[in-house]
Scaffold this active site. Structure first.
Site, PDB file in Angstrom:
ATOM      1  CE  LYS A  43      -4.563   0.736   0.620  1.00 56.81           C
ATOM      2  NZ  LYS A  43      -5.709  -0.096   0.249  1.00 56.81           N
TER       3      LYS A  43
ATOM      4  N   GLY B 251     -21.482   5.419   5.705  1.00 58.57           N
ATOM      5  CA  GLY B 251     -20.559   5.862   4.661  1.00 58.57           C
ATOM      6  C   GLY B 251     -21.146   5.520   3.312  1.00 58.57           C
ATOM      7  CB  VAL B 252     -23.844   6.680   1.331  1.00 57.67           C
ATOM      8  CG1 VAL B 252     -24.629   5.709   2.189  1.00 57.67           C
ATOM      9  CG2 VAL B 252     -24.068   8.102   1.818  1.00 57.67           C
ATOM     10  N   GLY B 253     -20.261   6.562   0.177  1.00 56.96           N
ATOM     11  CA  GLY B 253     -19.376   7.033  -0.888  1.00 56.96           C
ATOM     12  C   GLY B 253     -19.460   6.067  -2.051  1.00 56.96           C
TER      13      GLY B 253
ATOM     14  CB  VAL C  10     -17.830   0.717  -1.436  1.00 58.50           C
ATOM     15  CG1 VAL C  10     -18.324  -0.706  -1.203  1.00 58.50           C
ATOM     16  CG2 VAL C  10     -16.420   0.691  -1.999  1.00 58.50           C
TER      17      VAL C  10
HETATM   18  P1  NAD Z   1     -15.298   6.939  -0.277  1.00 59.46           P
HETATM   19  O1  NAD Z   1     -14.293   7.930   0.188  1.00 59.46           O
HETATM   20  O2  NAD Z   1     -15.863   7.066  -1.650  1.00 59.46           O
HETATM   21  O3  NAD Z   1     -16.556   6.901   0.727  1.00 59.46           O
HETATM   22  C1  NAD Z   1     -16.420   6.972   2.090  1.00 59.46           C
HETATM   23  C2  NAD Z   1     -17.655   7.691   2.623  1.00 59.46           C
HETATM   24  O4  NAD Z   1     -17.607   7.666   4.055  1.00 59.46           O
HETATM   25  C3  NAD Z   1     -17.739   9.160   2.227  1.00 59.46           C
HETATM   26  O5  NAD Z   1     -19.032   9.454   1.734  1.00 59.46           O
HETATM   27  C4  NAD Z   1     -17.450   9.906   3.525  1.00 59.46           C
HETATM   28  O6  NAD Z   1     -18.096  11.158   3.608  1.00 59.46           O
HETATM   29  C5  NAD Z   1     -18.012   8.937   4.543  1.00 59.46           C
HETATM   30  N1  NAD Z   1     -17.530   9.148   5.903  1.00 59.46           N
HETATM   31  C6  NAD Z   1     -16.295   9.553   6.322  1.00 59.46           C
HETATM   32  N2  NAD Z   1     -16.273   9.649   7.667  1.00 59.46           N
HETATM   33  C7  NAD Z   1     -17.496   9.261   8.095  1.00 59.46           C
HETATM   34  C8  NAD Z   1     -18.101   9.127   9.379  1.00 59.46           C
HETATM   35  N3  NAD Z   1     -17.435   9.417  10.494  1.00 59.46           N
HETATM   36  N4  NAD Z   1     -19.386   8.695   9.456  1.00 59.46           N
HETATM   37  C9  NAD Z   1     -20.082   8.393   8.325  1.00 59.46           C
HETATM   38  N5  NAD Z   1     -19.562   8.518   7.086  1.00 59.46           N
HETATM   39  C10 NAD Z   1     -18.301   8.954   6.979  1.00 59.46           C
HETATM   40  O7  NAD Z   1     -14.608   5.507  -0.063  1.00 59.46           O
HETATM   41  P2  NAD Z   1     -15.028   4.142  -0.748  1.00 59.46           P
HETATM   42  O8  NAD Z   1     -14.184   3.912  -1.946  1.00 59.46           O
HETATM   43  O9  NAD Z   1     -16.502   4.070  -0.846  1.00 59.46           O
HETATM   44  O10 NAD Z   1     -14.514   3.104   0.363  1.00 59.46           O
HETATM   45  C11 NAD Z   1     -15.229   2.937   1.580  1.00 59.46           C
HETATM   46  C12 NAD Z   1     -14.419   2.072   2.521  1.00 59.46           C
HETATM   47  O11 NAD Z   1     -14.214   0.787   1.922  1.00 59.46           O
HETATM   48  C13 NAD Z   1     -13.019   2.611   2.829  1.00 59.46           C
HETATM   49  O12 NAD Z   1     -12.687   2.264   4.154  1.00 59.46           O
HETATM   50  C14 NAD Z   1     -12.110   1.851   1.859  1.00 59.46           C
HETATM   51  O13 NAD Z   1     -10.790   1.719   2.371  1.00 59.46           O
HETATM   52  C15 NAD Z   1     -12.819   0.503   1.834  1.00 59.46           C
HETATM   53  N6  NAD Z   1     -12.577  -0.245   0.597  1.00 59.46           N
HETATM   54  C16 NAD Z   1     -12.890   0.301  -0.595  1.00 59.46           C
HETATM   55  C17 NAD Z   1     -12.674  -0.419  -1.775  1.00 59.46           C
HETATM   56  C18 NAD Z   1     -13.044   0.148  -3.105  1.00 59.46           C
HETATM   57  O14 NAD Z   1     -13.106  -0.627  -4.086  1.00 59.46           O
HETATM   58  N7  NAD Z   1     -13.337   1.436  -3.228  1.00 59.46           N
HETATM   59  C19 NAD Z   1     -12.115  -1.711  -1.709  1.00 59.46           C
HETATM   60  C20 NAD Z   1     -11.836  -2.270  -0.448  1.00 59.46           C
HETATM   61  C21 NAD Z   1     -12.051  -1.519   0.702  1.00 59.46           C
END
Ligand code: NAD
Length: 360
Positions: free
Chosen positions: A86, A186-188, A190
């Site tokens: 990483k 967390g509605v980003g 994923v």
């Molecule tokens: P992202 O940044 O698109 O979404 C994260 C969301 O969490 C955002 O909307 C953010 O505002 C919200 N957030 C942050 N702090 C918060 C809190 N205290 N309470 C509620 N919401 C909060 O990230 P992503 O790509 O959707 O990934 C989400 C998680 O999954 C991360 O931990 C990432 O490491 C993990 N992950 C992602 C992938 C991938 O394919 N994107 C793969 C494996 C693991």
């Protein structure tokens, strides 16, 4: 890991078993960061590049060590031939985050000669991967038009969904999520793809996020109840899906949690994998190992190495369902938590492949 306690880096990499840490700096572009290579027994260390405003240097070191180690187990358990790595980049006021910045970073990745392969993570996107690819071929998650695998989030969400269904099956004998109250924290990227799958199954969706735009993007497309971020752990729900940050399952949340299943996308959801894994078991909460059910993203990158194939990506990711059930069953007969059992299975594959690699 305590971010305010400065620790000897060699002690840390020795205790966590890392092979290599590479610190890099470029005064011209403001680029500063660390590439962590944990274990390359199964193959080159693949893991995304995260850009983040760290509270201090120790926090950045802790993050790269923890995340790169997690990648080792993730690739191992899903059965692909990759090691764990990483990279983190420190988001500082001098960081220009433009084309030269990412290309300079690409040169640092290239210097490692393929031992580390980078990809997207928090704060990076396919455009940045394209810049990095101008300086190195050791980058995955490039845009589709470049022959890449694009955004890994839909595949990650699909794997999490399978892990959730497998958990439901283990608990009730039926894997339907219809009518289940599911909290997506967390509605980003994923989280939103996961909600699309949950909505198709008529789950009752609860959402919490600190980002108002992301909340609106969900509520304008789906029926979902918004829960204040401070009330997540006091809300009655069937399934808690952490999809924001790590370490949300800890001493202060675990006693309040009102759910029967935890299955989400975030990395390192348990603050302490052993202690909190066992505590969940004592409380009767079924925990779907995070590094298994969120492995769809790394599979997406892996299949890009030999030319991206959607069929192959989803084919490997489909295994998450049965693997999750197998781990639950294996944990039934021991006091160990499900995460602990999953880690042992991942380590066993690394050790056994390491041994046959020594045979000529
Ligand atoms: P992202 O940044 O698109 O979404 C994260 C969301 O969490 C955002 O909307 C953010 O505002 C919200 N957030 C942050 N702090 C918060 C809190 N205290 N309470 C509620 N919401 C909060 O990230 P992503 O790509 O959707 O990934 C989400 C998680 O999954 C991360 O931990 C990432 O490491 C993990 N992950 C992602 C992938 C991938 O394919 N994107 C793969 C494996 C693991």
């Amino acid at each position: 890991m305590d971010n305010n306690k400065q620790t000897n880096v060699f002690d840390q990499i020795e205790s966590m078993g890392h092979e290599q840490l590479m610190f890099f700096n470029d005064n011209e572009t403001g680029l500063k960061g660390i590439i962590g290579i944990h274990n390359t027994t199964l193959g080159p260390a693949l893991g995304g590049t995260r850009i983040w405003k760290y509270e201090n240097e120790q926090a950045a070191i802790n993050d790269v060590l923890r995340l790169s180690r997690g990648m080792t187990f993730k690739s191992s358990i899903i059965g692909i031939n990759l090691g764990g790595g990483k990279a983190i980049i420190i988001d500082n006021p001098k960081a220009k985050k433009n084309e030269p910045f990412w290309r300079r970073y690409g040169k640092f990745v290239e210097n490692l000669g393929g031992k580390y392969i980078t990809a997207e993570d928090v704060g990076t996107n396919t455009q940045f991967m394209e810049y990095i690819s101008m300086e190195t071929k050791h980058v995955m998650g490039k845009p589709f038009y470049m022959g890449g695998s694009g955004d890994p989030s839909p595949v990650t969400a699909y794997g999490v969904y399978l892990g959730m269904k497998a958990s439901q099956k283990k608990l009730t004998g039926n894997d339907s999520l219809t009518g289940k109250k599911i909290m997506v924290q967390g509605v980003g990227h994923v989280g939103q793809y996961l909600i699309e799958l949950l909505a198709k199954e008529n789950a009752e969706i609860l959402i919490a996020d600190i980002n108002e735009d992301n909340l609106k993007s969900v509520t304008s497309n789906y029926k979902a109840e918004v829960i204040d971020v401070n009330n997540v752990y006091n809300t009655e729900m069937d399934i808690y899906a952490p999809c924001a940050l790590g370490a949300t399952v800890n001493d202060s949340t675990i006693d309040n949690l009102k759910c029967s299943i935890i299955a989400g996308a975030a990395n390192n959801q348990l603050q302490d994998e052993l202690i909190h894994g066992r505590k969940l078991k004592e409380k009767g909460i079924l925990y779907a190992p995070d590094f298994l059910i969120n492995a769809g993203g790394v599979v997406n990158c892996y299949t890009e190495i030999d030319g991206y194939s959607k069929e192959k990506t989803y084919g490997i990711t489909d295994n998450i369902y049965q693997q999750t059930i197998d781990i639950f069953n294996a944990a039934d007969n021991s006091e160990k938590g499900t995460q602990e059992v999953a880690l042992e299975i991942a380590m066993e594959r690394i050790n056994s492949i390491g041994k046959i690699r020594q045979v000529r």
